[in-house]
Design a protein around this motif. Structure first.
Motif, short mmCIF file in Angstrom:
data_model
loop_
_atom_site.label_atom_id
_atom_site.label_comp_id
_atom_site.label_asym_id
_atom_site.label_seq_id
_atom_site.Cartn_x
_atom_site.Cartn_y
_atom_site.Cartn_z
N LEU A 135 0.80 -1.23 -0.13
CA LEU A 135 0.15 0.16 -0.06
C LEU A 135 0.86 1.34 -0.05
N ARG A 136 1.91 1.19 0.81
CA ARG A 136 2.73 2.34 0.92
C ARG A 136 3.50 2.60 -0.48
N VAL A 137 3.73 1.56 -1.01
CA VAL A 137 4.70 1.58 -2.37
C VAL A 137 3.59 2.21 -3.36
N LEU A 138 2.38 1.68 -3.40
CA LEU A 138 1.32 2.48 -4.24
C LEU A 138 1.11 3.95 -3.83
N GLN A 139 1.23 4.35 -2.54
CA GLN A 139 0.90 5.67 -2.43
C GLN A 139 2.06 6.62 -2.87
N LEU A 140 3.32 5.87 -2.77
CA LEU A 140 4.30 6.67 -3.26
C LEU A 140 4.39 6.79 -4.84
N VAL B 49 -13.89 2.62 -14.84
CA VAL B 49 -14.41 3.59 -13.96
C VAL B 49 -13.05 4.03 -13.01
N CYS B 50 -12.72 5.02 -13.53
CA CYS B 50 -11.47 5.66 -12.71
C CYS B 50 -11.94 6.70 -11.46
N ASP B 51 -10.99 6.53 -10.65
CA ASP B 51 -11.00 7.61 -9.54
C ASP B 51 -11.94 7.33 -8.69
N GLN B 52 -12.79 6.10 -8.28
CA GLN B 52 -13.68 5.77 -7.60
C GLN B 52 -13.26 4.74 -6.68
N ARG B 53 -12.72 4.99 -5.53
CA ARG B 53 -12.18 4.14 -4.63
C ARG B 53 -12.98 3.52 -3.58
N PRO B 54 -13.55 2.54 -3.74
CA PRO B 54 -14.67 2.28 -2.68
C PRO B 54 -13.97 2.20 -1.25
N ALA B 55 -15.01 2.82 -0.26
CA ALA B 55 -14.28 2.87 1.03
C ALA B 55 -14.51 1.66 2.06
N GLY B 56 -13.73 1.76 2.84
CA GLY B 56 -13.70 0.61 3.78
C GLY B 56 -13.22 -0.76 3.50
N LEU B 57 -12.16 -0.73 2.52
CA LEU B 57 -11.67 -2.01 2.12
C LEU B 57 -10.52 -2.23 2.90
N SER B 58 -10.13 -3.54 3.04
CA SER B 58 -8.71 -3.89 3.88
C SER B 58 -7.79 -3.31 3.03
N PRO B 59 -6.34 -3.41 3.62
CA PRO B 59 -5.31 -2.71 3.07
C PRO B 59 -5.02 -3.63 1.91
N ALA B 60 -5.29 -5.29 1.82
CA ALA B 60 -5.06 -5.94 0.67
C ALA B 60 -5.96 -5.70 -0.56
N SER B 61 -7.14 -5.54 -0.17
CA SER B 61 -7.97 -5.21 -1.51
C SER B 61 -7.92 -3.95 -1.78
N LEU B 62 -7.43 -3.05 -0.61
CA LEU B 62 -7.44 -1.72 -1.27
C LEU B 62 -6.17 -1.54 -2.03
N SER B 63 -5.10 -2.13 -1.87
CA SER B 63 -3.92 -1.84 -2.49
C SER B 63 -4.22 -2.58 -4.18
N ASN B 64 -4.98 -3.68 -4.12
CA ASN B 64 -5.40 -4.19 -5.50
C ASN B 64 -6.12 -3.24 -6.13
N ALA B 65 -7.26 -2.59 -5.46
CA ALA B 65 -7.97 -1.59 -6.13
C ALA B 65 -7.13 -0.35 -6.48
N ARG C 181 -3.15 1.69 -12.90
CA ARG C 181 -3.00 1.33 -14.31
C ARG C 181 -4.20 1.71 -15.16
N ASN C 182 -5.27 1.75 -14.81
CA ASN C 182 -6.35 2.50 -15.64
C ASN C 182 -5.99 3.82 -16.16
N ARG C 183 -5.62 4.42 -15.08
CA ARG C 183 -5.60 5.93 -15.18
C ARG C 183 -4.31 6.16 -16.18
N GLU C 184 -3.38 5.24 -16.17
CA GLU C 184 -2.25 5.33 -16.96
C GLU C 184 -2.52 5.03 -18.46
N ARG C 185 -3.36 4.23 -18.52
CA ARG C 185 -3.90 3.65 -19.87
C ARG C 185 -4.69 4.76 -20.38
#
Ligand code: BEZ
Ligand code: MG
Length: 580
Positions: free
Chosen positions: A9-14, A73-89, A95-99
């Motif tokens: 998660l930290r890596v993705l935030q960076l 669907v870009c930029d719509q992160r569901p709330a309340g996910l666990s770190p694992a599923s959040l990092s997946n999301a 990747r979507n945004r980059e594409r």
């Protein structure tokens, strides 16, 4: 120990932070009067313009069209996910945004090299964007591109000097309102009775909401009182977004009278607002005061209306504060309701910038005191209906600032950020320092960035870091400046000094900022040689400012770095004496 999920998660935030810096649009040189924009610059500008929906032109934003065409669907992160599923999301979202970004960039390249048809079919092939949706966007871009390729500023200036008629044009940011093109026209402002516009009021709701959410997330409650900075030119450009944000914080809406002029205010019912009404202290610039006199009255009216609503203290902080001040301090209600401050009539600015630039101060609190001395003049109308037009009200301002928990200013253009000019730190920094002494606490300091549809709230320290990475230390930015020779070095030095202004007024600059500035511009021999050849005065000022940052305790520099800087400044002094 951090778990693998937390690490991911930290890596993705960076990664997100890196993208933010990379994708930030920055000016890559100064505007040269009379010269059209260069090709690369034009493409960046067109891409930015195309990223917004433009209801007035009936067009949608290209990123939105591409995402829709790809079924993303870009930029719509569901709330309340666990770190694992959040990092997946997050990963999927990145990747979507980059594409999307790559496809939009490619379409703009096609447009630039081969025209509308090529761009339309690229989007159709790469992202299933229907031609009838993308064609109007490129038709608009073509018009803008042509206007960017020509420039008649010199001709217009010559005509103006001969006393001839110059066509009028709106004053705005190019990305927000491309109708400002062609430049070289007679910039007209705005009808203050039309402020805030319906669009500005609608956009401001989201910003005010996010601002309060950010404070809530950091402090577990709403700020009871906030201090806002309102500028004239910004409210012209946005038709009053800053004004509208103040109204939202108070929980009121503007109402037009029979002549369609915004002269009235009505409260938004608490059931609808679903949060407390925030007490708001507004310092408006001298330019705002002059241009927006009816708006100054509107803001004052809003505070007085809210103060007199029969509502519980915990849902109406304005009323709670006014009642408390009248009761406990035997204060005149008119004084207790004063919230709109500016300079004395005919005066402008805070002078905090001059004091910082000239190093004419010993204690930081002097900077906040100077801000109040310059800005403690009240504007509005008292309870008997008499106009208050710049009456000195230092006690009222001191008292209002003593309650402030957060300070805030809106940024609405990519062209001028908080280190480009000294005005942001003189205003937002100045008021924050004034609050710090009067409230005996440093306020939370926020800026909003309403450059994109998705407004962002950042703390001051976050904004300083972002500006430092995206501009001051970014080779694309400083090489762009250095092409301007003498003036370019002055711009680089200006950025360093304006950054220093944020140390002086808010201690919001990390050590690494000064360390990296020293490495990039002074300790790099080849760079220093260039700077001193182009403009030894600014090179000297830059090194001097770094030494001042260290001397005043804002930079914990390594002793050997300091020795080097001292040696360099004395050799610059020798050089300047030789020059003189
Ligand atoms: C203004 O538009 O109000 C403004 C412009 C520059 C500096 C400060 C204020
Ligand atoms: Mg520090």
């Amino acid at each position: 120990m951090t778990s693998p999920e937390e690490r991911d998660l930290r890596v993705l935030q960076l990664y997100e932070q890196l993208l933010e810096i990379e994708q930030r649009l920055i000016p890559t040189g100064l505007h040269v009067f009379g010269r059209p924009s260069q090709a690369g610059e034009r493409a960046d500008m067109l891409k930015m313009i195309a990223s917004f929906a433009r209801p007035e032109a009936g067009t949608r934003g290209l990123p939105e069209l591409v995402a829709e065409g790809l079924g993303l669907v870009c930029d719509q992160r569901p709330a309340g996910l666990s770190p694992a599923s959040l990092s997946n999301a997050t990963e999927v979202e990145i990747r979507n945004r980059e594409r999307v970004d790559e496809i939009v960039s490619e379409a703009i390249r096609q447009f630039d090299s081969s025209g509308i048809d090529a761009a339309v079919s690229a989007l159709e092939q790469n992202a299933n964007v229907p031609a009838d949706e993308s064609r109007p966007v490129f038709t608009l871009l073509e018009k803008i591109s042509k206007q960017l390729e020509t420039n008649s500023e010199i001709d217009a200036l010559m005509r103006a000097l001969r006393g001839e008629y110059i066509e009028p044009g709106p004053g705005a940011d190019i990305v927000q309102n491309p109708a400002i093109l062609p430049t070289g026209r007679n910039t007209h402002a705005i009808n203050p009775y039309a402020v805030p516009s319906a669009l500005a009021f609608a956009r401001a709701e989201n910003v005010a909401q996010k601002l309060l959410e950010r404070y809530l997330a950091e402090h577990n409650r709403y700020p009871r009182s906030m201090a806002l900075v309102l500028w004239g030119l910004d409210n012209i450009k946005t038709q009053g977004e800053g004004v509208a944000q103040a109204l939202w914080l108070l929980g009121v809406r503007p109402v037009s009278d029979a002549l369609n002029r915004v002269t009235r205010i009505e409260p938004i019912p608490l059931e609808q607002l679903r949060r407390p009404r925030i007490d708001v202290v507004m310092t408006v610039s001298g330019i705002f005061r002059d241009l927006f006199s009816p708006t100054v009255q509107l803001l004052d009216k809003a505070v007085r209306l809210v103060a007199q609503l029969d509502e519980p203290d915990e849902l109406n902080y304005v009323r709670a504060h006014v009642m408390e001040q009248v009761r406990d301090e035997n204060c005149d209600p008119d004084e207790a309701m004063t919230r709109v401050f500016s300079n004395a009539p005919g005066n402008y600015g805070t002078n905090v910038n001059f004091m910082v630039m000239d190093s004419q101060w010993e204690r930081e609190e002097t900077l906040g005191d100077l801000f109040v001395t310059r800005k403690c003049f009240a504007y509005g109308r008292d309870s008997k209906g008499r106009t208050i037009e710049g009456v000195e009200a230092r006690t009222a301002m001191d008292r209002a600032l003593a309650r402030v928990e957060a300070t805030y200013q809106n940024i609405d253009t990519f062209e001028i950020g908080i280190t480009d000019v000294d005005h942001y730190f003189e205003y937002l920094g100045g008021i924050s320092k004034a609050v710090e002494k009067r409230a005996r606490n440093r306020p939370a300091i926020y800026l909003s960035d309403t450059l994109s549809n998705d407004a962002k709230i950042r703390s001051l320290a976050e904004t300083v870091r972002l500006e430092t990475r995206a501009k001051t230390l970014n080779p694309k930015w400083y090489e762009g400046m250095l092409k301007h020779g003498f003036r370019g070095v002055a711009e680089i030095e200006g950025h360093v000094s304006n950054t220093f202004g944020w140390s002086a007024t808010a201690d919001a600059v990390d050590d690494w900022v000064y360390t990296e500035v020293a490495k990039t511009f002074v300790l790099d021999e080849a760079m220093l040689k260039r700077l001193r050849a182009l403009n030894p005065h600014s090179a000297h000022a830059l090194v001097g400012r770094l030494l001042e940052a260290q001397g005043r305790g804002y930079w914990d520099a390594q002793p050997e770095v300091l020795d080097q800087l001292r040696e360099i400044i004395s050799s610059l002094e020798d050089q300047l004496e030789g020059v003189a």
